[in-house]
Design an enzyme around this catalytic site. Structure first.
Site, PDB file in Angstrom:
ATOM      1  CG  PHE A  10      -2.154   0.891   1.002  1.00  0.00           C
ATOM      2  CD1 PHE A  10      -3.184   0.499   0.163  1.00  0.00           C
ATOM      3  CD2 PHE A  10      -2.251   2.116   1.643  1.00  0.00           C
ATOM      4  CE1 PHE A  10      -4.290   1.311  -0.032  1.00  0.00           C
ATOM      5  CE2 PHE A  10      -3.348   2.940   1.454  1.00  0.00           C
ATOM      6  CZ  PHE A  10      -4.377   2.523   0.620  1.00  0.00           C
ATOM      7  CB  VAL A  13       1.642   2.627  -7.457  1.00  0.00           C
ATOM      8  CG1 VAL A  13       0.700   2.097  -8.542  1.00  0.00           C
ATOM      9  CG2 VAL A  13       2.821   3.349  -8.090  1.00  0.00           C
ATOM     10  NE  ARG A  44       7.343  -2.125   5.969  1.00  0.00           N
ATOM     11  CZ  ARG A  44       7.087  -1.018   5.264  1.00  0.00           C
ATOM     12  NH1 ARG A  44       7.079  -1.072   3.946  1.00  0.00           N
ATOM     13  NH2 ARG A  44       6.831   0.137   5.864  1.00  0.00           N
ATOM     14  CE  LYS A 106      11.434   0.185 -12.960  1.00  0.00           C
ATOM     15  NZ  LYS A 106      10.588   0.364 -11.763  1.00  0.00           N
ATOM     16  CD  GLU A 191      14.331   5.045  -4.120  1.00  0.00           C
ATOM     17  OE1 GLU A 191      14.538   5.173  -2.898  1.00  0.00           O
ATOM     18  OE2 GLU A 191      13.195   4.961  -4.626  1.00  0.00           O
ATOM     19  CE  LYS A 206      10.854   1.903 -16.214  1.00  0.00           C
ATOM     20  NZ  LYS A 206      10.953   3.355 -15.930  1.00  0.00           N
ATOM     21  N   GLY A 303       4.553   8.063 -10.652  1.00  0.00           N
ATOM     22  CA  GLY A 303       3.609   8.886  -9.907  1.00  0.00           C
ATOM     23  C   GLY A 303       2.376   8.109  -9.507  1.00  0.00           C
TER      24      GLY A 303
END
Length: 410
Positions: A10, A13, A44, A106, A191, A206, A303
């Site tokens: 959760f 996205v 978790r 991905k 990151e 990708k 996003g």
């Protein structure tokens, strides 16, 4: 009738899915011909569940994946956890227990997608993943459905928003790599460990997926050469600009006479090319084909709402099929044997930047090496970095990969 889904994770996205169900529920229900309900959400631990409940997310949060896998009322599992494990195990088990799966993972699909798709087909289940490439851009279904009668010959893509943001700042504002990275991290685009983004790994994942949809061939991740943007300097940016180019990190898949070739690398993109104007964190996929010719698909590559929109489209498709009682079709239907291109068929111009001792004869030696392999130059630039070191910039005419590799052997 209500179709229940089990949501794994959760994060950003996943939290966009209830937003879409609330804001666009009427259209979604009409197209799906059913109500869609988020039945259970895997998180978790209990602390995360309590935090989400306190924040107003009124869902049935669970910490044991079996509560989703063993629930006979849940027909679709939506995996939005990321990373390869335990996502791979959870998806395998979901398919083995007869549940359809939607994912945006991905990394997992690029490495284990072939085996997971085979399992889904064996079970007659759907494994859909439109959001795995370019977030909110519906490029996978475009390639597999809208371009079904066309033959794709090449796909070029700006596929990573973090690296594209950094390059945009380096080009437009003259920032060096370190400043661009620091800013991207402060803004949350990069990151703390940015390796996957800046070294082309994320884009290469990708490219593996795009090769399936555009060419019907499944590449191993190791078959996609990838290089990143960490070595790009202000001089590289200036040279590109002076020659009428913009530097972009480009995923490139093309079919040559001998087979398919794919790579991710920084590239000089002509300022007149549509990809040159793809700036900031935006993504784009540029397709060359024999029917349409050239087409480009542009939009946000990440996003909350954009990516969730692609995930929800997969859910709607599955729910409608379940409602109509039709057989679930594989997400990728066009399949061919994977044949890699000979390096002699991979032809391009190359930009080469070298640091070398600032001594007489160095340029002559390089010229001799390239001349041995019948390589000629469009432009040569030499710049002294200090009293002992110089940078040489070489821009070649077209040459193949065999020529290039042979030059480095010398």
């Amino acid at each position: 009738m209500v179709v229940k889904i089990g949501l794994m994770g959760f994060g950003t996205v996943a939290s966009g899915l209830p937003f879409l169900l609330q804001e666009n529920g009427e259209k979604i229900s009409q197209l799906a011909q059913n109500e869609i309900e988020i039945s259970k959400v895997l998180v978790r631990d209990e602390d995360e569940a309590e935090r989400l409940l306190s924040a107003g997310h009124a869902f049935h949060f669970v910490t044991n994946v079996q509560e989703i896998l063993e629930d006979p009322e849940i027909q679709i599992v939506v995996e939005l956890m990321g990373r390869i494990e335990p996502a791979r195990t959870y998806i395998e088990n979901a398919l083995k227990t007869g549940k359809h799966v939607v994912t945006a993972n991905k990394d997992l699909l690029a490495v284990h997608g072939a085996s997971l798709c085979a399992l889904a087909e064996e079970k007659g289940l759907g494994l859909y993943y439109e959001a795995a490439v370019a977030g909110g851009i519906p490029v996978l279904r475009t390639l597999s459905q809208s371009l079904a009668s066309d033959k794709v010959t090449r796909i070029l893509g700006v596929l990573n928003g973090t690296s594209n943001f950094m390059l945009t700042k380096m080009v437009d504002e003259g920032w060096d790599y370190d400043v661009a990275l620091e800013t991207a991290q402060k803004l949350g685009y990069a990151e703390s460990d940015p390796t996957n983004d800046v070294e082309g790994i994320d884009a290469a994942y990708k490219v593996v997926i795009l090769s399936q949809f555009g060419f019907g061939q499944t590449l191993d991740f190791e078959q996609v050469h990838h290089a990143g943007i960490s070595t790009i300097t202000p001089l590289d940016v200036k040279v590109a600009n002076d020659l009428g180019y913009v530097i972009k990190l480009v995923g490139d898949i093309q079919e040559t006479p001998s087979g398919i070739t794919a790579e991710v690398s920084p590239a000089f993109v002509p300022i007149s090319h549509p990809l040159a104007s793809v700036n900031g964190v935006m993504n784009a996929v540029f397709v060359e084909s024999i029917g349409i010719g050239q087409s480009m698909y542009y939009g946000p590559g990440a996003g909350k709402e954009p990516t969730a929109t692609s995930v929800m489209a997969d859910i709607v498709k599955l729910v409608r099929n379940l409602t109509d009682g039709v057989a679930i079709q594989p997400f990728v239907e066009y399949k061919r044997e994977t044949v890699l291109s000979d390096e002699s068929d991979i032809i391009s111009e190359y930009y080469i930047s070298l640091e070398t001792a600032d001594e007489s004869g160095k340029m002559l030696r390089l010229a001799e090496i390239f001349n041995t392999e019948s390589v000629s130059f469009k432009q040569i630039i030499q710049e002294s970095l200090d009293e002992q070191t110089a940078r040489l910039v070489l821009i070649t005419h077209q040459m193949n990969k065999n020529n290039l590799d042979a030059c480095w052997i010398h």
